[in-house]
Design an enzyme around this catalytic site. Structure first.
Site, PDB file in Angstrom:
ATOM      1  N   GLY A 167      55.410  28.950  44.057  1.00  0.00           N
ATOM      2  CA  GLY A 167      55.660  29.988  42.931  1.00  0.00           C
ATOM      3  C   GLY A 167      54.799  30.964  43.344  1.00  0.00           C
TER       4      GLY A 167
ATOM      5  N   GLY B 135      51.583  33.401  42.425  1.00  0.00           N
ATOM      6  CA  GLY B 135      50.455  33.312  41.145  1.00  0.00           C
ATOM      7  C   GLY B 135      49.327  32.473  41.851  1.00  0.00           C
ATOM      8  CB  SER B 136      45.805  32.358  40.532  1.00  0.00           C
ATOM      9  OG  SER B 136      45.803  33.804  40.606  1.00  0.00           O
TER      10      SER B 136
ATOM     11  CD  GLU C 260      60.803  32.595  44.272  1.00  0.00           C
ATOM     12  OE1 GLU C 260      61.945  32.726  44.225  1.00  0.00           O
ATOM     13  OE2 GLU C 260      59.862  32.845  43.462  1.00  0.00           O
TER      14      GLU C 260
ATOM     15  CG  ASN D 116      55.318  37.664  34.674  1.00  0.00           C
ATOM     16  OD1 ASN D 116      54.954  38.620  33.956  1.00  0.00           O
ATOM     17  ND2 ASN D 116      54.508  36.603  35.333  1.00  0.00           N
TER      18      ASN D 116
ATOM     19  N   GLY E 273      62.480  32.160  40.598  1.00  0.00           N
ATOM     20  CA  GLY E 273      62.980  31.431  41.264  1.00  0.00           C
ATOM     21  C   GLY E 273      62.864  29.899  40.925  1.00  0.00           C
TER      22      GLY E 273
ATOM     23  CE  LYS F 190      45.671  34.758  25.714  1.00  0.00           C
ATOM     24  NZ  LYS F 190      45.181  35.986  26.334  1.00  0.00           N
TER      25      LYS F 190
END
Lengths: 497, 497
Positions: free
Chosen positions: B263, B265-266, B288, B378, B382, B402
């Site tokens: 996916g 992202g970091s 993807e 978001n 997928g 956090k």
């Protein structure tokens, strides 16, 4: 009598008593048995196993296609045989043991069990017990009223016990289509492009040397417990049929609709019965269980062909269908549940999947399995296999239960089996909500306005409006989201109406 | 300069300004635009549309592949252009408008948007705006750094605007493989059986008469905002790699693993980077979005081939990859997202899907989208396309967020995107829980023992033990199930530790 059912004569010497066959099952084994929606389960061996365990305790991990009939899950549970059970069940005694944490139940999408076995992600069965109408000249196994996971269980197990059940019409031979996907990484497409395609063999091909025992039985399948349509289920059927008519008028499908899938149970069966008086024609089914309604639709000239993994009929229908099988045989095929429920095929064919919800929420999330989020009813079954990939994912339920103490439409479902992404159409006897292309706040409006029982409408509107004031894409008030379920647990009613 | 990019010379007369092209978009229209994970979006026309709306308000329904770069969703939101938006976004201004209920956002599995359009279950785009490196001699459109839904948008729309973006390397031509499934009921299998199969054409074939405007632009894609690996993401990668090594040792896969999906992202990028120093070889991706890690793995000689729907790179990697495209071109293909994410192909290939969870619960249900069950981040993207059909569905997250105010492992998730049925492996920097073949109570034990941050372990154990005393297949205490989220909303911390 039975010798002509075992056409490979070298296997005649393998005939033994059910007790002797059950003796081949050892403590700690993983056992794969035939049986899907109370159809075609091995009967004599599990019964003998339960009897044996009363004297000499043992525990096994049992996997089947889906639910067993003839109280076998009850007998096995009471005898303490079941350490683990997958992928589905419907027995009240087993259900209690699962909810008490005594039997470890693995609730699976029905298309996935054998995929996980093939990839060795689950322990392979040590032994398989498969009901058959016959063993062929090659030593291959001809299943009875279900295919379920039987083929892969027999292929994966080192040893196979076959139960030849003389109560089944031998003319079932030829009805089955056994196709096994190839192994990754060289797997090829499943070559099924029409519901009536035959892509495999009519018997389960295994090395006959693996057959270690053959048991002769004559106990019939249990009749289905489906209830006849009532005013509410008729109402659900009427709403869905009007919707489908509009889909045809809008040019989104033809009068033949798409291949139909209906989950097991009274509501889905009633919806299918409703199609008898519909204007649709030349229908087909690509489903997992073929119930009374399938044959009612064939008799009415509405249904051209039905593909399933099992046939489960009421007492009313049983003798009529199996006694006149030649009348139906060219309109039917039974497949492994991996194929009847396969996402590849479901997406390709464009199925209309009709499944029963236990409850759904404001935003269209569906709970199919857990009462108040904790207590298992039966299992997710094939509903996810179909809903996730269907052309139309339809969920049906009556708007209230227990005389109105329970609303089937709640602020937040207590357990999610099908997320809002995978739910297109919701239907109760109150009406139908078409959720396609809607954002959550719009879904909530459609659901409240169309599906909720009038006794709960004001409360649900109030929750939704107050939640919207707090904001969010999917507004909720977390402190109240599960309050209706808490009330039900504590007072026996969701709301004091 | 640009004329050689428009190889059908009769189209040269269609070149116009972005403002003129934006003028072709009318109030109330449904518009399909290119763009997937901030790659290959049309840039000049939506910017001009936002500018125009400041003077002369209009609203549209906007569908894209996935997220847009260059602040376009922000500009369109601020200009009040967006009435409806689907199927994914990542922009903070648009996110706020969605959560305020001002923009209706339809959060979809990325493989499904085009299927719903094809079946007319969503309104077809009136106009498509597609970024291209070139228009061929036939008038076909050659996409840029993403394919996304562009091909089907261009096919379904009556009118097409093409943005020729001169900032992209024209050598992108040949990278794409455009395959469009046939219509039901005569749809055939998708003939893709290996990640590097090419089954379609290199350009989007439409009638060039539909091209009503061509705009020349030169604005580059936005760089990805992926963060470099840190101690926690490295820990997650290490746990996953050790698990995969054990899978290889157990004979469940070879040293080539299965095709990898990660996916955006970091965290997922960091996990992929971790494979550089792994013992695995000759890897492939069927994913993807292709991020920095894809190219780092190719450079390290670890990755043989990568199939995706877009290429989204950091500033560090961008010039290097697109400036030396010939070095990578034979190891890459970009497909429509319907194909990169298609359940048929995902199930066939046996993909290892690695996606990021926002939170997961005791029983392995995953929330990928909603903060405290209400506020959209978001979208599901997928992740469901892959998790539901993968050989291994892996979800990764840091165990706390956090500064420890939030535990990513909670009693009950506040929103479900992936049900426990579809989640095999959970990983945090604390460890890995292998949930395959486990019943819910066993899943809870594996998750608490392996994934929870130590600060939250006692509280989660306490909840689980008290829930088990009440019974149920999936034990919960409904009055407390969402209390951690309620606390977070009210106090800014899930627990007073």
């Amino acid at each position: 009598m039975y010798r002509d059912r075992i056409r490979l004569s070298s296997l005649h010497s393998k005939v033994m008593s059910a007790a002797d066959a059950a003796g081949l099952i050892e403590d700690g084994m993983t056992v794969g048995m035939s049986g899907f929606t109370r159809a075609g389960e091995a009967k004599a061996v599990p019964h003998a196993l339960a009897e044996r365990a009363k004297q000499s305790p043992l525990q096994i991990s049992l996997m089947t296609g889906a639910s067993l009939g003839n109280d076998l899950d009850k007998q096995l549970t009471e005898a303490g045989v079941l350490a683990r059970r997958m992928p589905f069940q419907v027995d009240s005694t087993l259900r209690k043991a699962i909810n008490d944490g005594k039997v470890m139940f693995i609730d699976q999408h029905l298309s996935e069990t054998v995929e996980q076995l093939r990839n060795q992600q689950l322990k392979l069965p040590d032994i398989a017990v498969i009901e058959a109408v016959a063993i062929t000249e090659q030593g291959h196994i001809v299943p009875t009223t279900s295919v379920g996971n039987s083929a892969s269980f027999a292929i994966f197990a080192k040893k196979v016990i076959v139960e030849i059940n003389l109560s089944h019409n031998p003319n079932l031979e030829g009805l089955h289509d056994i196709y096994i996907p190839t192994y990754r990484p060289t797997r090829t497409p499943i070559p099924l492009v029409k519901v009536d395609d035959r892509i495999g063999s009519t018997a389960i091909a295994i090395d006959p040397a693996k057959i270690v025992g053959i048991v002769i039985s004559d106990q019939p399948d249990s009749p289905s417990t489906v209830l006849p349509p009532d005013d509410e289920t008729q109402g659900i059927a009427d709403h869905l049929i009007s919707f489908l008519k509009k889909e045809v008028e809008a040019g989104r499908m033809t009068n033949r609709l798409g291949p139909l899938q209906a989950g097991i149970g009274s509501i889905a069966n009633a919806v299918m019965c409703g199609l008898i008086d519909s204007p649709f024609e030349d229908l087909t089914m690509y489903s997992e269980v073929l119930q009374d309604s399938t044959f009612d639709l064939i008799d009415a000239g509405k249904l051209r062909f039905a593909s399933g993994s099992s046939i489960t009929l009421s007492s009313r229908r049983n003798a009529d269908v199996f006694g006149n099988l030649e009348k139906y045989k060219d309109k039917l095929v039974l497949r492994p549940q991996e194929i009847s429920n396969h996402p590849e095929v479901v997406r390709r064919l464009g199925i209309i999947g009709i499944n029963t919800a236990l409850e759904f929420d404001l935003y269209g999330n569906v709970n199919s399995t857990h009462v108040c989020g904790t207590r298992m009813m039966n299992g997710i079954g094939g509903s996810g296999d179909f809903a996730r990939n269907a052309h139309l994912a339809v969920f049906v339920t009556k708007s209230i239960a227990k005389g109105g103490a329970i609303s089937s439409v709640v602020p937040m479902v207590s357990h999610v089996d099908h997320t809002e992404h995978d739910v297109d159409i919701l239907v109760t006897e109150q009406g139908l909500a078409d959720l396609r292309g809607l954002a959550p706040r719009e879904r909530a409006r459609a659901i409240i306005d169309n599906c909720v029982h009038p006794d709960y409408r004001a409360a649900l509107n109030d929750y939704f409006e107050r939640a919207c004031l707090r904001g969010g894409h999917t507004p909720h008030i977390l402190r109240e989201a599960l309050a209706w379920h808490e009330n039900l647990e504590e007072t026996g009613r969701m709301l004091a109406l």
